[in-house]
Write an enzyme that holds these catalytic residues in place. Structure first.
Site, short mmCIF file in Angstrom:
data_model
loop_
_atom_site.label_atom_id
_atom_site.label_comp_id
_atom_site.label_asym_id
_atom_site.label_seq_id
_atom_site.Cartn_x
_atom_site.Cartn_y
_atom_site.Cartn_z
N ASP A 152 -19.35 5.83 0.78
CA ASP A 152 -18.30 5.85 1.79
C ASP A 152 -18.97 5.87 3.16
O ASP A 152 -19.24 6.92 3.73
CB ASP A 152 -17.41 7.08 1.58
N ASP A 195 -6.35 -5.34 10.02
CA ASP A 195 -5.59 -4.57 9.04
C ASP A 195 -6.07 -3.12 9.06
O ASP A 195 -7.12 -2.80 8.51
CB ASP A 195 -5.81 -5.19 7.65
N ASN A 199 -3.20 -2.72 3.66
CA ASN A 199 -2.18 -3.26 2.75
C ASN A 199 -2.15 -4.79 2.77
O ASN A 199 -1.29 -5.42 2.16
CB ASN A 199 -0.80 -2.70 3.08
N GLU A 213 3.28 -7.05 10.32
CA GLU A 213 3.51 -5.67 9.88
C GLU A 213 4.84 -5.15 10.41
O GLU A 213 5.59 -4.49 9.69
CB GLU A 213 2.37 -4.77 10.36
N SER A 231 -7.70 15.92 -16.74
CA SER A 231 -8.24 14.75 -17.42
C SER A 231 -7.16 13.85 -18.01
O SER A 231 -7.39 12.66 -18.22
CB SER A 231 -9.22 15.18 -18.52
#
Length: 543
Positions: A152, A195, A199, A213, A231
């Site tokens: 990330d 964007d 989406n 949008e 889980s």
């Protein structure tokens, strides 16, 4: 529903137990998804390293022992993966050898007496003890513990990488170098130039100069779906063909790297946040896909904040991985579904370890207060009750487990007993031949469900409405039987405990219909511009 690292370490046990079946006369899936070069590289590294490690260290001794005509239980004890503590019963899955156990085991131990395998197993080492993997293992471990993406770049809790808590778990990031661009946020300046909410809807209509949008999504009540689960919600799944001799082939392990880097979970196929086509014959879609179909502006706005072994008592350790900004983001539907581990554990006497109604109330209130301080106004939270797990024993105990199908020697009753003996059962209370214990477990589950239901009717919060829904598994079983399905198809065949993909899709269908009927405001409006969105943006960049 064990903690993730224990699950990954326990996985080889299933493969070891398969050796007994493979030693007998035998016969010589999941759909693929696009994977990045980086993912393939890491997966190949781990798979190849693990393969060489397992074969190099354990292979020669396992072959020696199988040539000596001993079964998997003997192999497990001889190599000290299985141990019998003083005064404790002998744990075995297959029928005991015809010779005395001690004599058979001593013969096996003599065969591997000077083996380096014993040094390795006694040292407690694992693949992460290798120097060149230590650093990456630490990063992966932190990603799993924190329930945050391994890769990330901009630290916005979203990733372009699918596994290791990436886009299989939460919507794919559309700009990993900009922390202000991520799924679920309100559009920045109507996404005129880029964007910002991922989406796939952005730019300006050249015909009238109105941002797409604004034209397609304004007033459509966009919202995301967030699961706080265990889980079952993550869809824990071990493919049967990994351990079934008659089904095993090279193709069986095609998705092994993906499974391992997803903690043996398959959230991309789960009933709440799944986005891939189902591998079952059930046509029902996940809750996320239904929300997306209802309003294409919801594209990619999903988060599966589930964890193997999670319960009401442990959620506080990873709830901060949830991504929602009250000022910048769209409202969300949050499903709280800790459906097992508050009553399930592997202890010999599981009752003292069960969560009490008082402890449940305290921890769930903490969770709800956290959500109220993080969710945008207009959100909704739905508390799921606990199921009645007596279904497991009643419908599976006399059926053959995949490990016993070839030789007709291992039933689910044998598996349950074996796991309980080792004290690694995911739920000794329900996976037990003791009817009294099964009843006590269900009674506690009902008490906890009543507590959640009372909370939903008595507690009020500023930023979300609170609802309760029963986890009525018996209703699902009745519907499935009416459609011609078999009850055993609703439970994961390898572990004999978790709901299968079929069951998760049926539960999602029931959830959707009940919300539509009782609380339609939770789902938001149907977007009349869905067709135009498809015409202009196609699949909106996919998942």
């Amino acid at each position: 529903m064990k903690p993730p690292w224990k699950i990954l370490m326990a996985t080889p046990l299933f493969f070891l137990l398969t050796l007994h079946t493979l030693a007998s006369p035998a016969y010589d899936h999941q759909p693929s998804t696009r994977r990045s070069k980086g993912q393939v590289c890491i997966e190949k590294l781990f798979l190849k390293t693990t393969c060489y490690l397992v074969v190099g260290i354990f292979g020669p001794d396992i072959i020696k022992l199988l040539r000596a005509d001993v079964n998997a239980d003997v192999v497990c004890h001889a190599l000290e993966f299985c141990k019998q503590d003083p005064g404790q019963p002998l744990c075995h899955l297959y029928p005991l050898p015809k010779e005395m156990w001690k004599l058979t085991l001593e013969k096996a131990r003599q065969i591997v007496k000077k083996s380096p395998t014993l040094t390795y197993s006694r040292s407690g080492s694992d693949i992460c003890s290798l120097p060149f993997l230590a650093k990456i293992c630490q990063r992966i471990k932190l990603a799993i513990q924190n329930s945050l993406p391994f890769k990330d770049v901009d630290s916005d809790k979203y990733s372009v990488f699918p596994t290791l808590r990436g886009s299989h778990w939460r919507g794919r990031d559309c700009n990993d170098s900009n922390k202000m661009a991520y799924p679920g946020r309100r559009p920045d300046n109507w996404d005129t130039h880029q964007d910002s909410n991922c989406n796939g809807i952005w730019g300006v209509d050249p015909k009238d100069g109105i941002p797409y949008e604004k034209k397609f999504c304004e007033g459509s009540q966009p919202r995301g779906i967030i699961l706080l689960g265990d889980s079952a919600g993550a869809h824990f799944h071990i493919p049967p063909d990994w351990i079934t001799a008659s089904q095993m082939s090279l193709k069986s392990f095609f998705n092994l790297p993906t499974a391992l880097t997803n903690e043996l979970d398959w959230p991309q196929l789960s009933g709440t946040t799944g986005f891939l086509d189902s591998t079952s014959r059930v046509k029902e879609n996940s809750i996320y896909l239904r929300l997306r179909k209802r309003n294409h502006c919801n594209h990619r706005d999903y988060q599966n904040i589930s964890r193997n072994g999670a319960s009401s008592q442990s959620l506080e350790k990873f709830i901060e991985s949830l991504s929602r900004n009250q000022l910048l983001d769209q409202p969300a539907i949050v499903i709280y579904a800790m459906i097992g581990n508050d009553v399930c554990n592997g202890k010999i006497d599981p009752v003292p370890g069960m969560t009490t109604p008082e402890k449940l109330y305290s921890k769930v209130m903490q969770t709800l207060q956290y959500l109220d301080s993080h969710l945008p106004n207009g959100s909704h939270v739905i508390l799921y009750g606990l199921p009645d797990g007596t279904f497991l024993w009643d419908n599976l105990h006399n059926r053959y487990h995949p490990l016993g199908q070839l030789n007709k020697d291992v039933t689910y009753a044998h598996l349950y007993s074996f796991l309980s003996c080792l004290q690694v059962s995911p739920c000794h209370g329900w996976m037990s031949s003791n009817k009294t214990l099964r009843t006590l477990t269900s009674e506690r589950a009902e008490q906890l469900s009543i507590t959640l239901k009372k909370m939903a009717t008595s507690q009020k919060f500023t930023n979300f409405n609170l609802f309760y829904m029963d986890f009525d598994f018996r209703e699902i079983t009745e519907e499935w039987q009416k459609s011609g399905g078999q009850l055993c198809q609703l439970i994961e065949p390898v572990d004999g405990f978790h709901p299968s993909e079929v069951a998760l899709q049926l539960l999602a269908d029931r959830f959707w219909k009940k919300v539509q009927l009782q609380w339609p405001q939770v789902l938001g409006k149907e977007n009349p511009f869905n067709l135009q969105i498809e015409q202009v943006f196609g699949d909106q960049g996919g998942h």
